[in-house]
Design an enzyme around this catalytic site. Structure first.
Site, PDB file in Angstrom:
ATOM      1  N   ASP A   1       0.850  -1.187   0.000  1.00  0.00           N
ATOM      2  CA  ASP A   1       0.000   0.000   0.000  1.00  0.00           C
ATOM      3  C   ASP A   1       0.887   1.239   0.000  1.00  0.00           C
ATOM      4  O   ASP A   1       2.043   1.192   0.443  1.00  0.00           O
ATOM      5  CB  ASP A   1      -0.923   0.016   1.220  1.00  0.00           C
ATOM      6  CG  ASP A   1      -1.952   1.133   1.138  1.00  0.00           C
ATOM      7  OD1 ASP A   1      -2.633   1.239   0.093  1.00  0.00           O
ATOM      8  OD2 ASP A   1      -2.081   1.914   2.098  1.00  0.00           O
TER       9      ASP A   1
ATOM     10  N   GLU B   1       0.755   5.780   0.478  1.00  0.00           N
ATOM     11  CA  GLU B   1       0.046   7.026   0.747  1.00  0.00           C
ATOM     12  C   GLU B   1       0.702   8.104  -0.098  1.00  0.00           C
ATOM     13  O   GLU B   1       1.917   8.052  -0.362  1.00  0.00           O
ATOM     14  CB  GLU B   1       0.092   7.391   2.230  1.00  0.00           C
ATOM     15  CG  GLU B   1      -0.560   6.374   3.159  1.00  0.00           C
ATOM     16  CD  GLU B   1      -2.029   6.134   2.876  1.00  0.00           C
ATOM     17  OE1 GLU B   1      -2.695   7.058   2.344  1.00  0.00           O
ATOM     18  OE2 GLU B   1      -2.517   5.031   3.174  1.00  0.00           O
TER      19      GLU B   1
ATOM     20  N   GLU C   1      -6.177  18.410   2.041  1.00  0.00           N
ATOM     21  CA  GLU C   1      -7.112  17.312   1.773  1.00  0.00           C
ATOM     22  C   GLU C   1      -6.432  15.958   1.932  1.00  0.00           C
ATOM     23  O   GLU C   1      -7.029  15.005   2.441  1.00  0.00           O
ATOM     24  CB  GLU C   1      -7.705  17.449   0.361  1.00  0.00           C
ATOM     25  CG  GLU C   1      -8.673  18.604   0.198  1.00  0.00           C
ATOM     26  CD  GLU C   1      -9.834  18.534   1.176  1.00  0.00           C
ATOM     27  OE1 GLU C   1     -10.432  17.442   1.300  1.00  0.00           O
ATOM     28  OE2 GLU C   1     -10.133  19.552   1.823  1.00  0.00           O
TER      29      GLU C   1
ATOM     30  N   HIS D   1      -4.503  10.842   5.715  1.00  0.00           N
ATOM     31  CA  HIS D   1      -3.477   9.995   6.346  1.00  0.00           C
ATOM     32  C   HIS D   1      -2.754  10.635   7.526  1.00  0.00           C
ATOM     33  O   HIS D   1      -2.006   9.954   8.230  1.00  0.00           O
ATOM     34  CB  HIS D   1      -2.447   9.522   5.319  1.00  0.00           C
ATOM     35  CG  HIS D   1      -1.908  10.599   4.422  1.00  0.00           C
ATOM     36  ND1 HIS D   1      -1.299  11.744   4.897  1.00  0.00           N
ATOM     37  CD2 HIS D   1      -1.873  10.684   3.063  1.00  0.00           C
ATOM     38  CE1 HIS D   1      -0.916  12.494   3.875  1.00  0.00           C
ATOM     39  NE2 HIS D   1      -1.248  11.883   2.754  1.00  0.00           N
TER      40      HIS D   1
ATOM     41  N   HIS E   1      -5.660   6.663   7.356  1.00  0.00           N
ATOM     42  CA  HIS E   1      -4.981   5.729   6.465  1.00  0.00           C
ATOM     43  C   HIS E   1      -3.497   5.685   6.825  1.00  0.00           C
ATOM     44  O   HIS E   1      -2.937   6.650   7.328  1.00  0.00           O
ATOM     45  CB  HIS E   1      -5.124   6.174   5.007  1.00  0.00           C
ATOM     46  CG  HIS E   1      -6.503   6.002   4.464  1.00  0.00           C
ATOM     47  ND1 HIS E   1      -6.746   5.592   3.168  1.00  0.00           N
ATOM     48  CD2 HIS E   1      -7.723   6.178   5.026  1.00  0.00           C
ATOM     49  CE1 HIS E   1      -8.055   5.531   2.956  1.00  0.00           C
ATOM     50  NE2 HIS E   1      -8.662   5.898   4.075  1.00  0.00           N
TER      51      HIS E   1
ATOM     52  N   ASP F   1      -2.409  -0.408   6.740  1.00  0.00           N
ATOM     53  CA  ASP F   1      -3.401  -0.825   5.750  1.00  0.00           C
ATOM     54  C   ASP F   1      -2.951  -2.088   5.022  1.00  0.00           C
ATOM     55  O   ASP F   1      -3.776  -2.935   4.663  1.00  0.00           O
ATOM     56  CB  ASP F   1      -3.669   0.301   4.747  1.00  0.00           C
ATOM     57  CG  ASP F   1      -4.493   1.432   5.356  1.00  0.00           C
ATOM     58  OD1 ASP F   1      -4.887   1.305   6.533  1.00  0.00           O
ATOM     59  OD2 ASP F   1      -4.737   2.439   4.671  1.00  0.00           O
TER      60      ASP F   1
END
EC number: 2.7.7.7
Length: 229
Positions: A10, A12, A55, A60, A156, A161
């Protein structure tokens, strides 16, 4: 007997589209061999060389200030590529992560590096859509469906994750793994321990199913990392 090596991965990012200047800020990847978590993982926060849009920060919780002293992608690229070598990538909404990873690789301008391909990826989002038509397919929704404890997932995070996705993936393919303890925010330590796989050992087919003691050490290792935040 050959071993099936899969990497649950995963990322970010600072936004949704690398073509608009957005970059990766965290990579989390966990090794699974024959559907058993081995305890080997790769985790880095990355300096994106740009600001962090509010945003994205709301999703995260990773701030631009936190990332200032983190390594650039180019400094961790070789270790990352070694870690994922000779494996199938397991990703939720794979096109998104592959698009960003290939963009980061393209910025290196190194002709010897091959781009990642979706054909070598299993997309758990697609799996879930095929298995449960009309249902919700977010990671949170799948955790709820398979009774995976995601109570600590207020934000997140690539490593946590990936840990959740590992359990969901095993459930999607007919089995279960032990539950991980989740964290609520990114750790404030500069890049916690990274334990990279011995790729040559994997190639020689020496990897075997971990013992109970090894699995316990793995759980303690992951818990220690995830609790730090």
């Amino acid at each position: 007997m050959s071993s099936l090596r899969e990497i649950i991965l995963d990322t970010e990012t600072t936004g949704l589209d690398p073509q608009q200047g957005h970059r990766i800020v965290e990579i989390g990847a966990i090794e699974m061999v024959n559907k058993v978590l081995t305890g080997k993982h790769f985790h880095f926060y990355i300096n994106p060389e740009r600001d962090m849009p509010f945003e994205a920060y709301k999703i995260h919780g990773i701030s631009g200030e936190f990332l200032k002293d983190k390594p650039l992608f180019k400094t961790i690229a070789n270790d990352f590529l070694k870690f994922i070598a000779d494996s199938t990538l397991i990703i939720h909404n794979a096109p998104f992560d592959i698009k960003f990873l290939n963009h980061e690789l393209s910025l290196l301008k190194r002709t010897e590096i091959k781009f990642l391909e979706l054909t070598n990826t299993i997309d758990t989002l697609v799996m879930a859509r095929n298995m449960f038509p009309g249902a919700r397919y977010s990671l949170d929704a799948l955790c709820k469906r398979f009774k995976v404890d995601n109570s600590g997932r207020q934000l997140h995070g690539a490593l946590k994750d990936a840990a959740l996705l590992a359990e969901v993936y095993v459930a999607l393919t007919g089995g279960r793994q032990s539950t991980f303890k989740m964290i609520n925010k990114p750790d404030e330590i500069n890049n916690l321990a990274v334990k990279c796989v011995d790729v040559q050992q994997i190639k020689r087919g020496i990897v075997v199913k971990p013992t109970k003691e090894e699995l316990q050490k793995h759980k303690e290792f992951i818990d220690k990392i995830l609790i730090q935040a």
